[in-house]
Design a protein around this motif. Structure first.
Motif, PDB file in Angstrom:
ATOM      1  N   LEU A  11      46.071  99.349 101.883  1.00  0.00           N
ATOM      2  CA  LEU A  11      46.606 100.185 102.945  1.00  0.00           C
ATOM      3  C   LEU A  11      47.363 101.378 102.371  1.00  0.00           C
ATOM      4  N   GLU A  12      48.154 101.134 101.346  1.00  0.00           N
ATOM      5  CA  GLU A  12      48.889 102.224 100.697  1.00  0.00           C
ATOM      6  C   GLU A  12      47.921 103.239 100.087  1.00  0.00           C
ATOM      7  N   THR A  13      46.870 102.758  99.465  1.00  0.00           N
ATOM      8  CA  THR A  13      45.874 103.648  98.861  1.00  0.00           C
ATOM      9  C   THR A  13      45.190 104.503  99.919  1.00  0.00           C
ATOM     10  N   ILE A  14      44.835 103.909 101.036  1.00  0.00           N
ATOM     11  CA  ILE A  14      44.215 104.670 102.126  1.00  0.00           C
ATOM     12  C   ILE A  14      45.177 105.751 102.612  1.00  0.00           C
ATOM     13  N   LEU A  15      46.449 105.409 102.774  1.00  0.00           N
ATOM     14  CA  LEU A  15      47.449 106.378 103.213  1.00  0.00           C
ATOM     15  C   LEU A  15      47.544 107.558 102.240  1.00  0.00           C
ATOM     16  N   VAL A  16      47.653 107.265 100.965  1.00  0.00           N
ATOM     17  CA  VAL A  16      47.792 108.311  99.954  1.00  0.00           C
ATOM     18  C   VAL A  16      46.536 109.181  99.909  1.00  0.00           C
ATOM     19  N   LEU A  17      45.374 108.556  99.918  1.00  0.00           N
ATOM     20  CA  LEU A  17      44.126 109.321  99.908  1.00  0.00           C
ATOM     21  C   LEU A  17      44.002 110.197 101.148  1.00  0.00           C
ATOM     22  N   ARG A  18      44.390 109.678 102.273  1.00  0.00           N
ATOM     23  CA  ARG A  18      44.338 110.439 103.529  1.00  0.00           C
ATOM     24  C   ARG A  18      45.201 111.689 103.423  1.00  0.00           C
ATOM     25  N   ALA A  23      40.354 112.980 104.719  1.00  0.00           N
ATOM     26  CA  ALA A  23      39.453 111.949 105.224  1.00  0.00           C
ATOM     27  C   ALA A  23      39.156 110.974 104.088  1.00  0.00           C
ATOM     28  N   VAL A  24      39.007 109.713 104.434  1.00  0.00           N
ATOM     29  CA  VAL A  24      38.849 108.675 103.415  1.00  0.00           C
ATOM     30  C   VAL A  24      37.667 107.781 103.752  1.00  0.00           C
ATOM     31  N   ARG A  25      36.859 107.515 102.757  1.00  0.00           N
ATOM     32  CA  ARG A  25      35.776 106.539 102.860  1.00  0.00           C
ATOM     33  C   ARG A  25      36.030 105.433 101.843  1.00  0.00           C
ATOM     34  N   SER A  26      35.311 104.352 101.992  1.00  0.00           N
ATOM     35  CA  SER A  26      35.468 103.226 101.061  1.00  0.00           C
ATOM     36  C   SER A  26      35.231 103.631  99.615  1.00  0.00           C
ATOM     37  N   ILE A  27      34.284 104.539  99.383  1.00  0.00           N
ATOM     38  CA  ILE A  27      33.990 104.958  98.008  1.00  0.00           C
ATOM     39  C   ILE A  27      35.201 105.635  97.372  1.00  0.00           C
ATOM     40  N   ASP A  28      36.011 106.316  98.173  1.00  0.00           N
ATOM     41  CA  ASP A  28      37.240 106.931  97.664  1.00  0.00           C
ATOM     42  C   ASP A  28      38.221 105.859  97.197  1.00  0.00           C
ATOM     43  N   VAL A  29      38.285 104.774  97.952  1.00  0.00           N
ATOM     44  CA  VAL A  29      39.150 103.650  97.589  1.00  0.00           C
ATOM     45  C   VAL A  29      38.629 102.999  96.312  1.00  0.00           C
ATOM     46  N   VAL A  30      37.316 102.838  96.203  1.00  0.00           N
ATOM     47  CA  VAL A  30      36.689 102.278  94.998  1.00  0.00           C
ATOM     48  C   VAL A  30      37.119 103.086  93.779  1.00  0.00           C
ATOM     49  N   GLN A  31      36.980 104.401  93.887  1.00  0.00           N
ATOM     50  CA  GLN A  31      37.288 105.273  92.754  1.00  0.00           C
ATOM     51  C   GLN A  31      38.773 105.276  92.419  1.00  0.00           C
ATOM     52  N   ASN A  34      39.721 101.682  91.206  1.00  0.00           N
ATOM     53  CA  ASN A  34      38.872 101.220  90.106  1.00  0.00           C
ATOM     54  C   ASN A  34      38.399  99.779  90.327  1.00  0.00           C
ATOM     55  N   PHE A  35      38.020  99.495  91.564  1.00  0.00           N
ATOM     56  CA  PHE A  35      37.469  98.193  91.931  1.00  0.00           C
ATOM     57  C   PHE A  35      35.981  98.362  92.191  1.00  0.00           C
ATOM     58  N   SER A  36      35.279  97.246  92.269  1.00  0.00           N
ATOM     59  CA  SER A  36      33.847  97.315  92.559  1.00  0.00           C
ATOM     60  C   SER A  36      33.622  97.626  94.043  1.00  0.00           C
ATOM     61  N   LYS A  37      32.459  98.182  94.334  1.00  0.00           N
ATOM     62  CA  LYS A  37      32.099  98.475  95.722  1.00  0.00           C
ATOM     63  C   LYS A  37      32.110  97.216  96.586  1.00  0.00           C
ATOM     64  N   PRO A  38      31.522  96.102  96.103  1.00  0.00           N
ATOM     65  CA  PRO A  38      31.544  94.895  96.935  1.00  0.00           C
ATOM     66  C   PRO A  38      32.965  94.385  97.218  1.00  0.00           C
ATOM     67  N   SER A  39      33.860  94.493  96.237  1.00  0.00           N
ATOM     68  CA  SER A  39      35.253  94.050  96.449  1.00  0.00           C
ATOM     69  C   SER A  39      35.926  94.880  97.526  1.00  0.00           C
ATOM     70  N   VAL A  40      35.760  96.191  97.457  1.00  0.00           N
ATOM     71  CA  VAL A  40      36.378  97.077  98.446  1.00  0.00           C
ATOM     72  C   VAL A  40      35.729  96.882  99.811  1.00  0.00           C
ATOM     73  N   SER A  41      34.423  96.711  99.842  1.00  0.00           N
ATOM     74  CA  SER A  41      33.727  96.481 101.098  1.00  0.00           C
ATOM     75  C   SER A  41      34.259  95.227 101.791  1.00  0.00           C
ATOM     76  N   ARG A  42      34.428  94.178 101.034  1.00  0.00           N
ATOM     77  CA  ARG A  42      34.960  92.917 101.575  1.00  0.00           C
ATOM     78  C   ARG A  42      36.389  93.110 102.086  1.00  0.00           C
ATOM     79  N   ALA A  43      37.190  93.803 101.301  1.00  0.00           N
ATOM     80  CA  ALA A  43      38.583  94.045 101.696  1.00  0.00           C
ATOM     81  C   ALA A  43      38.650  94.874 102.978  1.00  0.00           C
ATOM     82  N   MET A  44      37.811  95.911 103.067  1.00  0.00           N
ATOM     83  CA  MET A  44      37.811  96.747 104.271  1.00  0.00           C
ATOM     84  C   MET A  44      37.382  95.938 105.490  1.00  0.00           C
ATOM     85  N   SER A  45      36.430  95.050 105.302  1.00  0.00           N
ATOM     86  CA  SER A  45      35.987  94.182 106.390  1.00  0.00           C
ATOM     87  C   SER A  45      37.139  93.311 106.876  1.00  0.00           C
ATOM     88  N   LEU A  46      37.873  92.729 105.950  1.00  0.00           N
ATOM     89  CA  LEU A  46      39.014  91.884 106.318  1.00  0.00           C
ATOM     90  C   LEU A  46      40.124  92.699 106.975  1.00  0.00           C
TER      91      LEU A  46
END
Length: 124
Positions: A11-18, A23-31, A34-46
């Motif tokens: 949540l903090e990362t999304i705020l800072v990126l925003r 605008a923020v997408r999951s790939i921005d959070v990945v970068q 420095n987490f994998s795409k599947p990890s971030v995808s799962r986290a965003m889903s939750l």
């Protein structure tokens, strides 16, 4: 309103990126994290399931009111603790890393007192 440290970090990362990008997408959070795409995808889903984040048709992430409240609280702690540690003589890199750990564990009472203390010290 206690949630897991990892969720707070997302949540903090999304705020800072925003704030940085607008605008923020999951790939921005990945970068950024420095987490994998599947990890971030799962986290965003939750985070969506728990009402902290929404995602539009184009994949842009938005914090809900609940998510924004948590993100702002954590980010304020992060900035304040980082500043305090730097003032104590800790290098900025170490202060940043330590603040990331401290921001999640410090009690609200201690944070308020620390904030007051830092405010008084800055006026001296």
């Amino acid at each position: 309103m206690k949630i897991q440290e990892s969720a707070e970090n997302y949540l903090e990362t999304i705020l800072v990126l925003r704030r940085e990008k607008g605008a923020v997408r999951s790939i921005d959070v990945v970068q950024r994290m420095n987490f994998s795409k599947p990890s971030v995808s799962r986290a965003m889903s939750l985070l969506r399931q728990n009402g902290y984040v929404t995602m539009d048709k184009e994949g842009f992430l938005e914090l809900t009111d609940r998510g924004l409240e948590i993100a702002e609280r954590i980010y304020e702690r992060h900035r304040l603790v980082t500043e305090w540690l730097i003032r104590l003589g800790v290098t900025p890199e170490v202060a940043e890393a330590d603040a990331c750990r401290i921001e999640h564990d410090i009690s609200e009472e201690t944070f308020v007192r620390l904030k007051e203390h830092i405010g008084r010290a800055a006026q001296e």
